[in-house]
Design an enzyme around this catalytic site. Structure first.
Site, mmCIF file in Angstrom:
data_model
loop_
_atom_site.group_PDB
_atom_site.id
_atom_site.type_symbol
_atom_site.label_atom_id
_atom_site.label_comp_id
_atom_site.label_asym_id
_atom_site.label_seq_id
_atom_site.Cartn_x
_atom_site.Cartn_y
_atom_site.Cartn_z
ATOM 1 N N GLY A 69 0.831 -1.124 0.019
ATOM 2 C CA GLY A 69 -0.140 0.089 -0.046
ATOM 3 C C GLY A 69 0.834 1.234 -0.079
ATOM 4 N N VAL B 204 8.974 -1.752 -3.374
ATOM 5 C CA VAL B 204 10.126 -1.882 -2.650
ATOM 6 C C VAL B 204 10.904 -2.556 -3.724
ATOM 7 C CG1 VAL B 204 11.255 -3.235 -0.830
ATOM 8 C CG2 VAL B 204 9.033 -2.611 -0.627
ATOM 9 N N ASP C 100 2.172 -4.234 13.786
ATOM 10 C CA ASP C 100 1.847 -4.714 12.537
ATOM 11 C C ASP C 100 2.677 -6.372 12.313
ATOM 12 O OD1 ASP C 100 0.400 -5.506 10.408
ATOM 13 O OD2 ASP C 100 1.387 -4.414 8.997
#
Ligand SMILES: *[C@@H]1O[C@H](CO)[C@@H](O)[C@H](O)[C@H]1NC(C)=O
Ligand SMILES: *[C@@H]1O[C@H](CO)[C@@H](O)[C@H](O)[C@H]1NC(C)=O
Ligand SMILES: *[C@@H]1O[C@H](CO)[C@@H](O)[C@H](O)[C@H]1NC(C)=O
Ligand SMILES: *[C@@H]1O[C@H](CO)[C@@H](O)[C@H](O)[C@H]1NC(C)=O
Ligand SMILES: *[C@@H]1O[C@H](CO)[C@@H](O)[C@H](O)[C@H]1NC(C)=O
Ligand SMILES: *[C@@H]1O[C@H](CO)[C@@H](O)[C@H](O)[C@H]1NC(C)=O
Ligand SMILES: *[C@@H]1O[C@H](CO)[C@@H](O)[C@H](O)[C@H]1NC(C)=O
Length: 921
Positions: free
Chosen positions: A610, A614, A723
């Site tokens: 989101g 990378v 997370d």
């Protein structure tokens, strides 16, 4: 001084004029070069005009004759054509590090009778070695390592023949990392000058000829990683010269008698088929630094060995050592002792200083309660983490002007010339400050510069006992940059090995930039500063002039574009606020990162989330990194970005993915992380072909738990990750687990007397703490819940929510229904090597983590302790344990919730709904 400078300029000017006057290359050489060129593909080889000696890349001349061809690391592809044999004046041929060069080595190469230096290493040449190479009788450096060469090593049979045994000048045979088969030929044992014989990592077999011990100069013998067999011959005759013996991972059936080889520094003999015997004391090896004898059927007592006063690293893992370990008298040099998986019942006395730890996983000694801290009950000794020298400048202000880098050796700024070295047979397997100093001083001596112009960093040992390091050559204090001439000279000397780095040979050197720049002829003169710094002595003047005399034309690296670690914040960005105090985090220019990723090409992409994409990047320093590039909609304000970097830059732990730097330029926000070659544990668990053993799973759990425990309990201020999930736990190439993606992290307010942070719920479905999403109150126990889900995932190898079933509830129900029996069907079918008792402990820990009431969950610290004790009791073993299939880097740095889109979209930004199907109850 002024006079010396004036003299050099005159000499250089004279040389320039001379070269102009003679600018017609020998036509036969020119024709041969053109014919060789036909075989190569290259985007940047710039051979234009009619005069190779007048500026073609990589060409060096003596008068009109072409005497050196150096296109190392030049992105050449294609083949080496037979016309190479027409370059009869060549003394140096270097085509190393062009992995796109394939095909055979032409036998015509044997016609280069003047050749002294042959570097064809690290390409993809195949076929066998043409026997004609034996005609290179003046060749001292013979390097064919790291190709795909096969066949037997050719030797002459009888008067007429020719082969490697005719290379009577050879000092270096580097034939390692190919696919050679057959024996070590007895015939080579006549070579009078051979000091390095490296044939490791091939498929060679048969017995080692006893005549090998006749090599009069042999210092390093590497036979490791082959299929050699039979008894090991008597090599006592090498006692005057041999420093290193590597025979690990073969099938030798007798234990070599090395007791008289008193010069030995490094002995690696593990993983053979030695018959059972008592561990020798090796008391005659008075210089021994590193001993590695794992899996060698040894029994008895290692305590006597620990008295060898030079010993630094010892591995005797996976033997049958069964006596009490006495550490009371151990050598002060020791840095690591690995005795995992033996039968050592106890430790009787503590080490005099506990500067090292003893790995004792899998020994009865680990089952005792309250073990002292120098005992490591995991089954892995410390991984191959990079060794970094201590920064020795007290100055807190390491911020340098743009493009300059802080020189820790002189505590000043300058633009360094950076080379990456690989040392191919170090005599030690641990780095120390003394050794680092010795290397710096060897480099300074060899280069002819002051020691405070040299900084060496990032030492990484590889699995097969080699190591890499980055060397920065700085200009002298007060000078901004070394001149191109000096850089060329440095590169030339290291590439051609005209410098012996005593104690560190042999090595390979890599320029950190690809050469698309040709050095101008030596007509530019040296800058005053460069001369001042290089040396005041005439010795160096002679060296420099000699350097130009043969008119080598090496490319320069573009050090001007080298990474700029400590540039001021927002150099090219909009925020012109003050530089943040960010120790060790580098500010990269947009151009740096563009280059590192080939302009953000899709071939570099390793993940999408989101947040953006990378990329895998290759920095000019040789480092591999993961670059997280925010996309338009997901950028933060400059202030938030800065705050995030300040926060991340303070976190250093071996189980956290390290932030290397950032970029805030051209309206971009990028974070640069260390690259994790092993991928995420999510990807591993989902891939049926990759199997983690029980112990490996425990080790991964311990690693990630330690990372989290650091965030909760040691980071200042404490941090809640928010997370935790299997796709945010990454593995490095040694399979050490590290926690990644702290992008959502919140600073915990616990230190301000609050026990929680009220916040909008963020996280990933399946890992969310129910108490948190019901109350919006975030505590460190929310991470504990998510971690509990990861623990279950490690057992089941399934996503936490699959087909509407929630793993926490499934396991809880199964346990309630019938205990362990009922849980077994839920487990990963490839999970092996655990006992019912261990499984029970593991499950009760995992279930405690996912208790609904946060207060009933254990702390991360408790979890670490329990997991460690579990690993100790399960008898961990050395070495990692990925079965089934080749292992390679896969998509990682998976971001946020995106990975979940297949399991059902889940919107976190307010107004979310948790369907009752997945709600943990
Ligand atoms: C140059 O090479 C030729 C043969 O190609 C040889 O005859 C001559 O002596 C060489 N010149 C020098 C300076 O080495
Ligand atoms: C080999 O080197 C020696 C001196 O080092 C020289 O005299 C001889 O001519 C060289 N041989 C060849 C074939 O070039
Ligand atoms: C190496 O050579 C073998 C044949 O000897 C071939 O099958 C293999 O594909 C080659 N490997 C590479 C990486 O080129
Ligand atoms: C190579 O060495 C062998 C053994 O010393 C010798 O008999 C043979 O003549 C040599 N070959 C050449 C071409 O010099
Ligand atoms: C090994 O060789 C040395 C000398 O080369 C000799 O003195 C010694 O006796 C030999 N050892 C054995 C066991 O044969
Ligand atoms: C260690 O093992 C050896 C060989 O198995 C045995 O002879 C010896 O008694 C054992 N020593 C101890 C202390 O258990
Ligand atoms: C060491 O350097 C070489 C050449 O750059 C590279 O191929 C290798 O992967 C490096 N090894 C480690 C462990 O960094």
């Amino acid at each position: 001084m002024g006079l010396a400078r004036w003299a050099i300029q005159i000499i250089l000017l004279w040389m320039f004029l001379a070269s102009v006057a003679l600018a017609v290359t020998n036509p036969a050489d020119t024709a041969a070069l053109r014919a060789v060129r036909v075989g190569w593909t290259s985007s940047n080889l710039n051979w234009n005009g009619d005069d190779p000696c007048g500026g073609w890349q990589g060409i060096g001349c003596d008068g009109q004759n072409v005497t050196s061809l150096d296109l190392g690391d030049f992105r050449l592809g294609g083949r080496l054509l037979p016309a190479i044999g027409d370059l009869v004046n060549l003394r140096t041929l270097i085509l190393a590090f062009n992995p796109l060069i394939t095909g055979l080595i032409p036998s015509e190469l044997g016609r280069l009778s003047n050749l002294e230096f042959l570097g064809l290493n690290s390409n993809r040449l195949d076929g066998s070695i043409p026997p004609e190479l034996g005609l290179l009788t003046n060749c001292t450096w013979f390097d064919l390592s790291e190709n795909n060469l096969s066949g037997e090593l050719p030797v002459s049979s009888g008067i007429a023949g020719v082969g490697l045994n005719n290379l009577t000048s050879a000092i270096h045979f580097h034939l390692n990392n190919n696919s050679f088969v057959g024996r070590v030929p007895e015939e080579i044992s006549v070579l009078p000058n051979l000091i390095h014989f490296l044939v490791d990592s091939n498929s060679m077999s048969g017995e080692i000829p006893a005549a090998l011990a006749n090599l009069p100069s042999l210092e390093i013998l590497r036979l490791d990683n082959n299929n050699f067999s039979g008894p090991f011959p008597n090599i006592t005759r090498l006692s005057g010269t041999l420093h290193e013996i590597h025979i690990r991972n073969n099938s030798f059936t007798s234990f070599p008698d090395i007791s008289s080889l008193s010069q030995l520094l490094f002995v690696s003999m593990g993983l053979n088929r030695f018959p059972p015997q008592a561990l020798p004391s090796f008391s005659t090896l008075r210089n021994l630094q590193s001993l590695e004898l794992d899996g060698s059927n040894l029994s008895g007592d290692p305590s006597a060995l620990l008295l060898i006063s030079t010993l630094e690293t010892l591995s005797l893992a996976s033997n049958n050592l069964n006596s009490t370990l006495d550490l009371g008298n151990t050598s002060p040099s020791l840095t690591s002792i690995d005795l995992a998986n033996n039968r050592i019942p106890e430790v009787s006395r503590a080490p005099p200083s506990s500067s090292y730890s003893v790995t004792l996983g899998g020994n009865p000694a680990c089952n005792t309660p309250n073990l002292p801290s120098y005992i490591n009950c995991s089954s892995n000794a410390l991984g191959n983490e990079a060794w970094r020298p201590r920064q020795n400048c007290s100055s807190t202000n390491r911020i340098c002007p743009r493009e300059e880098i802080f020189n820790e050796a002189s505590c000043t700024c300058g633009i360094p010339y950076i080379l990456r070295f690989q040392f191919n047979a170090p005599t030690f397997s641990a780095m120390t400050s003394d050794r680092n100093e010795a290397l710096r001083s060897e480099i300074a001596r060899g280069t002819g510069i002051f020691i405070d112009q040299v900084w060496v960093d990032n030492f990484v040992f590889t699995d097969n006992f080699r190591f890499n390091a980055t060397v920065a050559f700085f200009p002298p204090v007060g000078v901004r940059e070394l001149s191109d001439q000096v850089k060329t000279d440095i590169l030339r000397r290291y590439v051609l090995h005209t410098i012996d780095l005593i104690g560190f040979d042999p090595y390979h050197v890599f320029p950190i930039d690809l050469g698309d720049v040709t050095i101008r002829n030596g007509n530019g003169g040296l800058s005053a500063g460069a001369i001042a710094g290089i040396s005041i002595g005439a010795v160096l003047v002679v060296l420099l002039v000699a350097g130009y005399a043969i008119r080598q034309k090496f490319r320069a690296d573009k050090a001007k574009q080298a990474t700029n670690p400590f540039a001021s914040w927002g150099g090219g960005g909009k925020d012109n606020g003050e530089a943040p105090v960010i120790k060790g985090v580098r500010s990269f220019s947009f151009a740096d990162l563009k280059k590192a990723t080939s302009n953000f090409s899709s071939s570099h992409e390793i993940g999408v989330g989101g947040y953006g994409k990378v990329y895998k990047g290759f920095l000019l320093t040789g480092e591999v990194v993961a670059i997280k590039r925010a996309q338009a909609g997901s950028m933060q304000g400059a202030h938030e970005f800065k705050t995030e970097i300040e926060l991340l830059s303070r976190l250093h732990h071996k189980n956290l993915v390290e932030l290397v730097g950032f970029c805030f330029e051209h309206g971009e926000q990028m974070l640069v992380y260390e690259y994790m070659a092993g991928g995420s544990i999510h990807d591993h668990l989902m891939d049926q072909s990759k199997v983690f053993s029980w112990n490996k799973r425990l080790e991964i759990a311990i690693g990630s738990a330690r990372g989290l425990s650091y965030l909760h309990e040691l980071a200042n201020p404490p941090i809640i990750h928010r997370d935790i999930k299997s796709s945010n736990i990454l593995l490095d190439e040694m399979f050490v687990a590290k926690v990644a993606d702290l992008g959502l992290s919140k600073v915990s307010m616990a230190d301000e007397g609050k026990t929680h942070v009220s916040t909008q719920v963020k996280g990933t479905l399946g890992y969310l703490d129910p108490e948190y999403y019901m109350t919006n109150q975030l505590t460190d126990k929310s991470d504990v819940y998510s971690f509990g889900v990861v623990l279950l995932e490690l057992l089941t190898a399934r996503p936490p929510i699959e087909n509407g079933k929630y793993v926490v509830r499934e396991v809880r129900t199964a346990l309630a229904r019938g205990g362990l029996e009922e849980v077994i069907p839920l487990l990963d079918s490839s999970l092996e090597g655990y006992s019912a008792r261990d499984l029970k402990r593991y499950l009760s820990l995992a279930m405690a983590c996912v208790e609904e009431a946060a207060a009933q969950r254990p702390s991360m610290n408790d979890i670490v302790k329990e997991l460690e004790s579990l690993l100790g009791s399960s008898g961990g073993f050395r070495g990692s344990s990925i079965g089934g299939g080749e292992f390679h880097a896969i998509s990682l740095y998976d971001d946020d919730s995106v990975a979940l889109s297949s399991a059902g979209a889940f919107e976190y930004s307010g107004g979310y709904h948790i369907s009752s199907k997945v709600e943990p109850k």
